[in-house]
Design a protein around this motif. Structure first.
Motif, mmCIF file in Angstrom:
data_model
loop_
_atom_site.group_PDB
_atom_site.id
_atom_site.type_symbol
_atom_site.label_atom_id
_atom_site.label_comp_id
_atom_site.label_asym_id
_atom_site.label_seq_id
_atom_site.Cartn_x
_atom_site.Cartn_y
_atom_site.Cartn_z
ATOM 1 N N ARG A 405 0.842 -1.198 0.000
ATOM 2 C CA ARG A 405 0.000 0.000 0.000
ATOM 3 C C ARG A 405 0.883 1.256 0.000
ATOM 4 N NH1 ARG A 405 -3.581 2.890 -2.005
ATOM 5 N NH2 ARG A 405 -4.551 4.435 -0.642
ATOM 6 N N PHE A 406 1.923 1.274 0.847
ATOM 7 C CA PHE A 406 2.841 2.415 0.915
ATOM 8 C C PHE A 406 3.549 2.602 -0.424
ATOM 9 C CE2 PHE A 406 6.972 4.333 1.725
ATOM 10 C CZ PHE A 406 6.623 5.434 2.494
ATOM 11 N N VAL A 534 2.086 6.155 5.857
ATOM 12 C CA VAL A 534 1.271 6.329 4.649
ATOM 13 C C VAL A 534 0.620 7.703 4.653
ATOM 14 C CG1 VAL A 534 -0.752 5.500 3.393
ATOM 15 C CG2 VAL A 534 0.888 3.862 4.337
#
Length: 568
Positions: A405-406, A534
């Motif tokens: 995701r990051f 994030v």
């Protein structure tokens, strides 16, 4: 004293010449001065012609008529008229200190008529003390052949003025002195201009001493006209020479450094005195071998007719700037290496996470199947081994998902659009209803902007992470309470998410935005430690910042800003 008619004419000519001499020494407008001199020259011609037309045969002496005679001859009348037109106060004092004639400007000082002034003693007009201690000594000097000038202030109820009073000896044709001309010029405006000029000069010198740059000006002969202390110090430090106003710069350079002298004479001066400014960057070595740098400019100075009369020199020590440029260049090299390394790390993390995901899913799936089918065949220790494996694989799976995701947030370009943040937050709270209800949480949403420009999906993720953290990081038995609000400045919207949780110690407040940084054991608070990292990446993509204000035990407020006009 009696004179024959020829002598009277000679006296008239003498008086005309004396008036012409006076006019030439007066500070009056040139046009007026030239017109009066022209008239006096014509008057001289008229007197001479009259003398030739009427030859005088000396007879009985007749009294010498004064300029103010009741029955003046035409030349005498014209001379009186010209004297009255001189735009300064003027009078003639004979050797016995008595007024022989004056003009209306002089008589107006005393408020006297012409007949009242003629023959009057100077002491009677000025008073005993002024005459005895000030004026008489000056007139005595004038009668000895000296021209004396001094300035005196004059104040009245309405204004103040300054006069320049001149005492000029009146020389006869045979060279002897028969009196003193006194004339007073109003120099009030000249004084005002002089004061204004001195004030401007004082301001200029103050400014020159206040600036950090070296400054000096020179004439065409290289003589220094004006210099500030910074320039003096610079010459002393670099060339070990003391310079002041009046110092010849060419002589200084010829004595101290022939190379510098030759450079100035062949390269700089020809261009500057041709009307072109000159700029140069120079460097010197100190006694300790350190390099110092100067940025200099030499500009020509023009007169009213456009001719170059000199030059001004300004120089700034840019050594620190050069050093900072070097440091910045080195930092840029380091930063570029870091960026390249970081990109490689992100690419590696993305590839590694992506490649690890499939085999990890296989391990997790088969371990779950093994747990289900062998549950009654394994003893308690063996079953614990399987559960440890499943938990470790699950945690690994969550970490890989967070890392992916990051990586996606870091490498993808944001998709900006206008959206209503209030509606977005309300929809998010609906989606998080079960999470909030499980902890009996209370969410208060304050005033938010009507519209915001940015990536709605990413900004929603920021709010989601912060709200879930506010619900998660509270002490047991405490009802989570979260307040969401916003404010604006010239360039950004600033949002805040405040909770009543356990808080964060000041020494850890910068570390919470670092990847995988956890402040608590997983057994106490679950998570991967990637959520705030994030958030930080998303906010930076929106040209903003994220920071925290917190004390241990007193809750936590996370602030983040989003630019109003995002530059793609």
């Amino acid at each position: 004293m009696y004179l024959n008619e020829a002598t009277q004419i000679d006296s008239q000519l003498q008086r005309i010449e004396q008036i012409k001499t006076l006019l030439k020494s007066m500070h009056i407008p040139k046009s007026i001065q030239q017109n009066l001199l022209k008239e006096l020259s014509l008057l001289t011609s008229f007197t001479l012609n009259a003398n030739l037309d009427h030859p005088h045969q000396s007879a009985e002496p007749t009294p010498a008529p004064a300029i103010s005679s009741e029955e003046p001859t035409i030349p005498t009348w014209r001379l009186k008229q010209l004297v009255d037109g001189i735009p300064v106060a003027i009078t003639f004092i004979d050797k016995s200190y008595r007024y022989q004639f004056d003009n209306p400007r002089h008589r107006n000082w005393y408020g006297k008529s012409e007949s009242e002034m003629l023959g009057c003693h100077l002491k009677d007009m000025l008073g005993e003390k002024l005459f005895k201690y000030i004026v008489e000594p000056i007139i005595h000097r004038a009668l000895e052949g000296e021209t004396v000038t001094h300035e005196v202030p004059f104040s009245s109820a309405t204004n103040s003025k300054y006069y320049r009073i001149t005492y000029k000896p009146a020389f006869h044709l045979d060279g002897h002195i028969d009196g003193v001309y006194i004339y007073a010029e109003d120099i009030t405006k000249l004084k005002e201009k002089s004061r204004a000029l001195k004030f401007r000069e004082s301001v200029l010198r103050t400014c020159l001493e206040a600036i950090p740059d070296s400054f000096f000006s020179i004439d065409r002969d290289r003589n220094i006209l004006l210099i500030n202390q910074t320039a003096r110090n610079s010459f002393k430090n670099l060339h070990d020479v003391d310079i002041e106003e009046g110092t010849n710069l060419k002589a200084v350079f010829e004595q101290k450094d022939q190379n510098i002298s030759a450079f100035w004479e062949t390269e700089i001066y020809p261009k500057v005195y041709a009307g072109q400014p000159y700029e140069l960057l120079s460097d010197y070595k100190t006694d300790r071998g350190e390099a110092i740098y100067f940025s200099s400019k030499i500009a020509p100075v023009f007169d009213e007719e456009g001719n170059v009369q000199g030059a001004v020199f300004t120089s700034r020590d840019i050594t620190e700037l050069k050093r900072n440029e070097k440091k910045l260049s080195d930092k840029n090299v380091e930063l570029q290496k870091y960026i390249e390394s970081n990109l490689q790390l992100e690419n590696f993390a993305h590839l590694a996470s992506h490649d690890l995901k499939a085999p990890l899913n296989t391990i997790l799936n088969f371990t779950n199947l093994l747990d289900q089918k062998s549950q009654h065949k394994l003893d308690a220790v063996e079953q614990d081994f399987i559960r440890f494996t499943i938990n470790a694989a699950t945690n690994m799976q969550q970490t890989i998902d967070a890392l992916l995701r990051f990586s996606r947030v870091s490498n993808s370009k944001i998709k900006s659009e206008w959206f209503n943040p209030c509606m977005m937050v309300n929809k998010l709270l609906e989606d998080l209803h079960s999470n909030i209800k499980d902890r009996s949480g209370r969410i208060c949403v304050g005033e938010l902007p009507r519209e915001l420009y940015g990536d709605q999906v990413l900004i929603r993720e920021v709010f989601q992470n912060l709200i879930l953290n506010g619900i998660k990081f509270v002490q047991h038995g405490v009802t989570p309470q979260i307040e969401i609000s916003s404010e604006e400045n010239m360039s950004h919207w600033i949002f805040s998410v405040k909770d009543n949780g356990i808080g964060i110690a000041e020494k850890f407040q910068e570390k919470i935005f670092v990847m995988f940084k956890r402040l608590h054991k997983k057994e106490a608070y679950e998570g991967t430690g990637m959520g705030l990292a994030v958030c930080k990446k998303i906010i930076e993509q929106h040209q903003g910042k994220i920071w925290v204000n917190s004390q241990v035990g007193n809750g936590c407020t996370i602030y983040f800003s989003i630019a109003k006009n995002i530059l793609n």
